[in-house]
Write an enzyme that holds these catalytic residues in place. Structure first.
Site, PDB file in Angstrom:
ATOM      1  CB  CYS A   1      25.416 -28.987 -10.025  1.00  0.00           C
ATOM      2  SG  CYS A   1      25.837 -28.024  -8.573  1.00  0.00           S
TER       3      CYS A   1
ATOM      4  CB  CYS B   1      29.233 -29.072  -6.824  1.00  0.00           C
ATOM      5  SG  CYS B   1      27.481 -28.727  -6.777  1.00  0.00           S
TER       6      CYS B   1
END
Lengths: 80, 351
Positions: A10, A13
């Site tokens: 994501c 991240c």
């Protein structure tokens, strides 16, 4: 130093990975940065809120993206 | 950066308070200006006729976009700072060893206050189930979390008042408790992907919110506002755009004829339409606002909103990693049926 970024890919991240690499560069530390995207592996570290940062097998951050400055302190503490 | 290090802690605290007061004043000013600026701007500067449909549509779009973005920024910021004191880890500890029933109620309630993003749905599911939280209780949590979040509560409160908000919260929690309980009773564990139950939780759980300074919590709030706005602005613009078109152009009796209070199938149709649609509370509420203005009953609209927010294709794709198709299908069916139920209940209570 063995650095793992936990997260399914994501936005947060990637942000954590970027900040971590910047902090490592700033400290001049050589480290293997590995992305862990497998859910079972992520959960295996006891992390439920992504992204997570694992250094030498210890979970240092979970569920947020700290600033590069904070990461520098965390990584310096873990490496020293 | 270096400046903050040199400053004494006391002065730093005052700087924080001053920044907070400044930001608050700027927010109030912007909210006020938004209420005043569009009429003169559109009529005098752009020369639109205030009685025309175009004017109504454009004014609704501009006014609502700014209003929703301002409300969203405030709510997300406050909520993120408050939520940083709560965590999935603490919630799991509270749910561990609970039995079904009371566990479902607690899980639904915790679903509202625990910080949670749909990208964490899978690790959270594994973490809960592997730690021994019953499947139905875990599902209650996962249903309540997107359905009744503080963003939905804050926006409903500012757009429709406390009565509708309380009904929505009550209904959302009911859906989460009932659907989770039913799913738990059905004994569906065999349709959970086997690796979930085999996962061993080796690492020591880290509480993401533990030991943070107030500055870090504020930084988290600001970061979350940016990240949410960046993620949802397309949904926001589509929702407000549709709302604006309906507000300005829809024939007065179009929606009432098909889904008005006289229609027996209104709620059912609203939920069937809402399930495949994917948006969030902020994106769907301007549409709900416009449809309410068209005379649609509130129960039907709230059921529509729940179906859109609570069940979404991207979330189901994520959950597919841990749930086998039959369980996923039962999950959607039970949640949708619960939403239809509370929709009819609402319409009965509100009229």
């Amino acid at each position: 130093m063995d650095v793992k970024i936990l997260g399914p890919g994501c936005r947060n991240c990637r942000a954590l990975e970027k900040a971590t690499r910047a902090a490592l560069d700033g400290l001049g530390l050589a480290a293997d940065v590995e992305e862990v995207t497998d859910y079972a592996a992520i959960a295996g570290y006891g992390v439920m809120s992504t992204p997570g940062l694992v250094v030498d097998g210890r979970v240092l951050v979970s569920g947020r993206v700290p600033t590069t400055r904070e990461l520098t302190e965390l990584l310096a503490g873990a490496g020293g | 950066m270096t400046e903050t290090l040199v400053r004494s802690p006391g002065r730093h605290r005052w700087g924080l308070v001053a920044a907070g007061v400044g930001a608050g004043a700027a927010w109030v000013a912007a909210y006020r200006v938004n209420g005043l600026v569009w009429e003169p701007l559109l009529t005098h500067v752009l020369g639109l006729d205030p009685a025309s449909r175009t004017y109504e549509t454009v004014r609704f779009f501009c006014y609502d976009t700014v209003k929703i973005v301002l409300l969203l920024a405030l709510i997300v910021f406050v909520v993120t700072v408050l939520r940083s004191f709560m965590s999935l880890e603490r919630t799991r500890a509270l749910l561990g060893g609970r039995r079904e029933g009371a566990g479902n109620v607690l899980a639904a309630g915790l679903g509202v206050v625990t910080p949670f993003c749909s990208c964490s749905a899978v690790p959270a599911f594994i973490g809960f189930v592997a730690a021994g939280v019953p499947l139905g209780v875990t599902l209650s949590f996962l249903i309540a979390s997107p359905l009744v979040n503080e963003v939905a509560i804050g926006l409903l409160l500012s757009l429709f008042g406390w009565r509708v908000t309380l009904l929505y919260v009550g209904a959302g929690l009911t859906v989460a408790v009932v659907a989770g309980f039913v799913l738990g009773r059905l004994r569906l564990e065999r349709w959970v992907e086997p690796f979930v139950l085999e996962t061993r939780l080796d690492g020591e759980p880290v509480d993401p919110g533990a030991g943070l300074t107030i500055e870090q919590r504020i930084a988290m709030g600001a970061q979350e506002v940016r990240s949410i706005l960046r993620r949802i602005w397309p949904y926001l613009l589509v929702g407000i755009g549709l709302g604006a078109l309906i507000h300005g152009w829809a024939p007065a009796d179009l929606f009432v004829r098909y889904a008005g209070s006289g229609s027996a199938t209104g709620v059912l149709v609203a939920v069937l339409l809402g399930v495949p649609l994917y948006s969030n509370a902020a994106g769907i509420l301007p549409l709900v606002e416009a449809l309410y203005g068209q005379g649609l009953p509130m129960g039907t609209l709230l059921a529509f909103m729940m179906a859109v927010v609570g069940l979404s294709l991207p979330e189901l794709v994520l959950l597919r990693r841990v749930l086998k198709p039959p369980l996923l299908a039962v999950f959607v069916g039970v949640v949708a049926a619960s939403i239809v139920g509370v929709g009819y209940l609402f319409n009965a209570v509100l009229t």
